[in-house]
Scaffold this active site. Structure first.
Site, short mmCIF file in Angstrom:
data_model
loop_
_atom_site.label_atom_id
_atom_site.label_comp_id
_atom_site.label_asym_id
_atom_site.label_seq_id
_atom_site.Cartn_x
_atom_site.Cartn_y
_atom_site.Cartn_z
N ARG A 26 0.80 -1.23 0.00
CA ARG A 26 0.00 0.00 0.00
C ARG A 26 0.84 1.28 0.00
O ARG A 26 0.33 2.36 -0.22
CB ARG A 26 -0.96 0.00 1.20
CG ARG A 26 -2.18 -0.85 0.94
CD ARG A 26 -3.05 -0.95 2.16
NE ARG A 26 -2.49 -1.88 3.14
CZ ARG A 26 -2.93 -2.00 4.40
NH1 ARG A 26 -3.89 -1.22 4.84
NH2 ARG A 26 -2.39 -2.88 5.20
N GLY A 148 -6.97 -7.48 14.69
CA GLY A 148 -7.42 -8.66 15.42
C GLY A 148 -8.04 -8.22 16.74
O GLY A 148 -7.54 -7.31 17.40
N ALA A 388 29.54 44.76 -1.16
CA ALA A 388 28.36 44.26 -1.87
C ALA A 388 28.74 43.78 -3.26
O ALA A 388 29.51 44.43 -3.97
CB ALA A 388 27.33 45.37 -1.98
N ALA A 431 36.96 48.96 -5.47
CA ALA A 431 35.68 48.49 -6.01
C ALA A 431 35.79 48.22 -7.50
O ALA A 431 36.49 48.91 -8.23
CB ALA A 431 34.61 49.55 -5.76
C1 UD1 Z 1 -1.52 -8.71 12.57
C2 UD1 Z 1 -2.24 -9.54 13.63
C3 UD1 Z 1 -3.47 -8.78 14.10
C4 UD1 Z 1 -3.07 -7.43 14.64
C5 UD1 Z 1 -2.27 -6.66 13.60
C6 UD1 Z 1 -1.69 -5.40 14.20
C7 UD1 Z 1 -1.84 -11.85 12.92
C8 UD1 Z 1 -2.43 -13.05 12.30
N1 UD1 Z 1 -2.65 -10.79 13.02
O1 UD1 Z 1 -2.40 -8.58 11.48
O2 UD1 Z 1 -4.13 -9.53 15.12
O3 UD1 Z 1 -4.21 -6.70 15.03
O4 UD1 Z 1 -1.16 -7.46 13.13
O5 UD1 Z 1 -1.13 -4.62 13.18
O6 UD1 Z 1 -0.70 -11.86 13.33
N2 UD1 Z 1 5.04 -9.90 8.60
C9 UD1 Z 1 6.13 -10.63 8.23
N3 UD1 Z 1 5.96 -11.74 7.48
C10 UD1 Z 1 4.75 -12.18 7.11
C11 UD1 Z 1 3.63 -11.44 7.50
C12 UD1 Z 1 3.79 -10.30 8.26
O7 UD1 Z 1 7.25 -10.28 8.55
O8 UD1 Z 1 4.68 -13.22 6.44
C13 UD1 Z 1 5.22 -8.71 9.42
C14 UD1 Z 1 4.81 -7.43 8.73
O9 UD1 Z 1 5.91 -6.82 8.08
C15 UD1 Z 1 4.31 -6.55 9.89
C16 UD1 Z 1 3.82 -7.57 10.90
O10 UD1 Z 1 4.40 -8.80 10.57
O11 UD1 Z 1 5.36 -5.80 10.47
C17 UD1 Z 1 2.31 -7.68 10.91
O12 UD1 Z 1 1.90 -8.12 9.63
P1 UD1 Z 1 0.56 -7.62 8.94
O13 UD1 Z 1 0.42 -8.25 7.62
O14 UD1 Z 1 0.47 -6.15 9.01
O15 UD1 Z 1 -0.51 -8.30 9.93
P2 UD1 Z 1 -2.01 -7.98 10.01
O16 UD1 Z 1 -2.75 -8.78 9.02
O17 UD1 Z 1 -2.21 -6.51 10.02
#
Ligand code: UD1
Ligand code: CA
Length: 468
Positions: A26, A148, A388, A431
């Site tokens: 995004r 979540g 100047a 100057a």
């Molecule tokens: C996750 C939580 C959700 C919480 C939210 C807060 C889970 C299943 N859900 O959801 O409950 O409210 O974060 O923002 O955990 N990342 C990785 N590898 C991956 C997936 C994610 O490194 O395969 C990292 C992302 O870079 C990020 C973090 O984990 O920093 C959270 O991932 P994101 O995809 O934002 O999780 P949400 O679906 O928002």
């Protein structure tokens, strides 16, 4: 690494894992999301800063753009690459082999930059005192959409976390959300995380699914509810990036104001996270202080000043100017409308005035370059006066050359000093002169065509008649 805790016990510091392998689609950017700048430092830098207050040896789980992340943060961190983005549980599984068998683990998201170090301390000490196997950091939001939700039993104990996409209408009404940060007991994680089941709907491994597994083993799961839910704010797109920057900026400005800096309009004062400013300095509106900038005390900065990686002494006045990688000494005056480029040193009490550009030069104590000048690759000793429009001609089209101007020399208006050239102490340049040879100390140098006079020709050009 060890530190003394409040109880006086020696306790091992927790370790941290920062999850930063998300796609960040995004952001619509070629830069990894966590490398976008927030008040002068990448988003991830802020997360590391807060984590370092309580934890040691961070492990970063990285994915797309990992080279840019490694280049920036260097070899001091452990990087684990998550080749396939299979969810938060999968991401933490990748880090597991790099973590000790026992102790505590703080899990943070790389895109949540507003956590304060103090909050991290509270989370860790809460986790310790509760003896839980997991503590989830939660926040209460008016609009919990997208997060979540924390599901609690009637007695108030945490039972689990349900993702919005799996939540019932009743669960969607829950306002307590999972911030995505946790404290874990490492032994429990090592025992259970490898067998985390894949979520059948999304085909991902949800870290949140570890909580019911722990409860089933008879282990305690706790929640730490943040008083200040803004700290949990995640950055997913550039709108949130701007919102996070505004919040952080306010925090930075308030900290400086509490330390004695006056800001006429904090809303239009943009200060990076590592900038320092001394007491009784007054910052006028539309001022931007970036990078490793330091401003002394009793200065007047702004309106309309942009300082990048620059240092100002005490009692400096700097108005409507751009200053890059330069040093300005005590009581110096700069601007309005000066442009100081990298390598410039303005010594104590010197004056740089309007429409003056200075590059890679030293202007000595009490020297003045008050109007419409260019000074490049030059050293001006103390008490030099540049009239100047006087110009240092430092570039011959191929090479840059240096100019040296001795103490007390007087450079007349509109003079050109063609480098390389040395102007001796107390020399006087008339100057309009173009100086191509060294001028000895105390000498007068004058190099301009002699003036011609033609009676009546001026009036003829103007088409006017002589009045009788
Ligand atoms: C996750 C939580 C959700 C919480 C939210 C807060 C889970 C299943 N859900 O959801 O409950 O409210 O974060 O923002 O955990 N990342 C990785 N590898 C991956 C997936 C994610 O490194 O395969 C990292 C992302 O870079 C990020 C973090 O984990 O920093 C959270 O991932 P994101 O995809 O934002 O999780 P949400 O679906 O928002
Ligand atoms: Ca998220």
């Amino acid at each position: 690494m060890y530190r003394i805790c409040e109880g006086g016990r020696n306790m091992q510091q927790p370790r941290t894992v920062i999850l930063a392998a998300g796609e960040g689609t995004r952001m619509k950017s070629s830069l990894p999301k966590v490398m976008h700048s927030l008040c002068g430092r990448p988003i991830l830098w802020h997360v590391l800063q807060a984590a370092e207050a309580v934890a040691s040896d961070p492990v970063l789980v990285v994915g797309r753009g990992s080279d840019q992340i490694k280049d920036y943060f260097g070899a001091g961190l452990t990087y684990v690459t998550q080749e396939q983005r299979l969810g938060t549980g999968h991401a933490l599984q990748q880090a597991l082999p790099h973590l000790p068998e026992t102790g505590e683990l703080l899990v943070l998201c790389g895109d949540t930059p507003l956590f304060e170090a103090e909050t991290m301390e509270k989370i860790v000490s809460f986790h310790r005192s509760s003896n839980a196997a997991a503590t989830v950091v939660t926040a209460r939001l008016e609009d919990p959409a997208g997060y979540g939700r924390i599901v609690r039993c009637e007695a108030g104990k945490v039972e689990g976390i349900v993702e919005e996409s799996h939540a019932s209408e009743q669960q969607k009404a829950i306002k307590e959300i999972n911030t995505g940060s946790y404290c874990f007991d490492l032994a429990a994680l090592h025992a259970l995380l490898p067998s985390l089941p894949k979520n059948q709907v999304k085909g991902e491994y949800y870290l949140t699914d570890i909580l019911p597994m722990l409860l089933e083993e008879g282990r305690a799961v706790e929640a730490f509810l943040l008083d200040d839910s803004q700290q949990a704010m995640g950055v997913n797109d550039r709108v949130q990036l701007a919102q996070a920057a505004a919040l952080l900026r306010q925090r930075i400005n308030e900290q400086l104001m509490r330390a004695g800096v006056t800001m006429m309009d904090p809303v239009t004062t943009y200060i990076d996270v590592e900038v320092e400013a001394g007491p009784d300095t007054v910052i006028y509106p539309q001022t931007i202080l970036e990078g490793q900038t330091r401003v002394g005390s009793n200065c007047i900065v702004g309106p309309g000043v942009h300082l990048i990686d620059s240092e100002l002494g005490n009692e400096v006045v700097c108005r409507q100017s751009v200053v890059l990688e330069s040093t300005i000494g005590d009581q110096a005056l700069v601007g309005p409308y000066s442009y100081l480029r990298p390598g410039t040193v303005i010594e104590t009490g010197a004056k740089i005035g309007d429409f003056v550009e200075i590059k890679n030069s030293t202007v000595g104590r009490g020297s003045k370059v008050p109007h419409l000048s260019y000074v490049g690759d030059a050293t001006l000793e103390s008490d030099v006066n540049m009239g100047a429009g006087s110009i240092v001609v430092n570039y011959d089209g191929k090479k840059k050359h240096r100019t040296h101007i001795g103490q007390g020399a007087f450079i007349g208006c509109n003079a050109n000093l063609v480098a390389p050239v040395n102007i001796g102490r107390d020399a006087f340049i008339a100057a309009g002169s173009t100086i191509t040879r060294d001028v000895p100390p105390g000498a007068l140098a004058l190099s301009r065509p002699e003036q011609e006079q033609k009676e009546g020709v001026g009036r003829r050009f103007l088409g006017k008649k002589e009045k009788s």
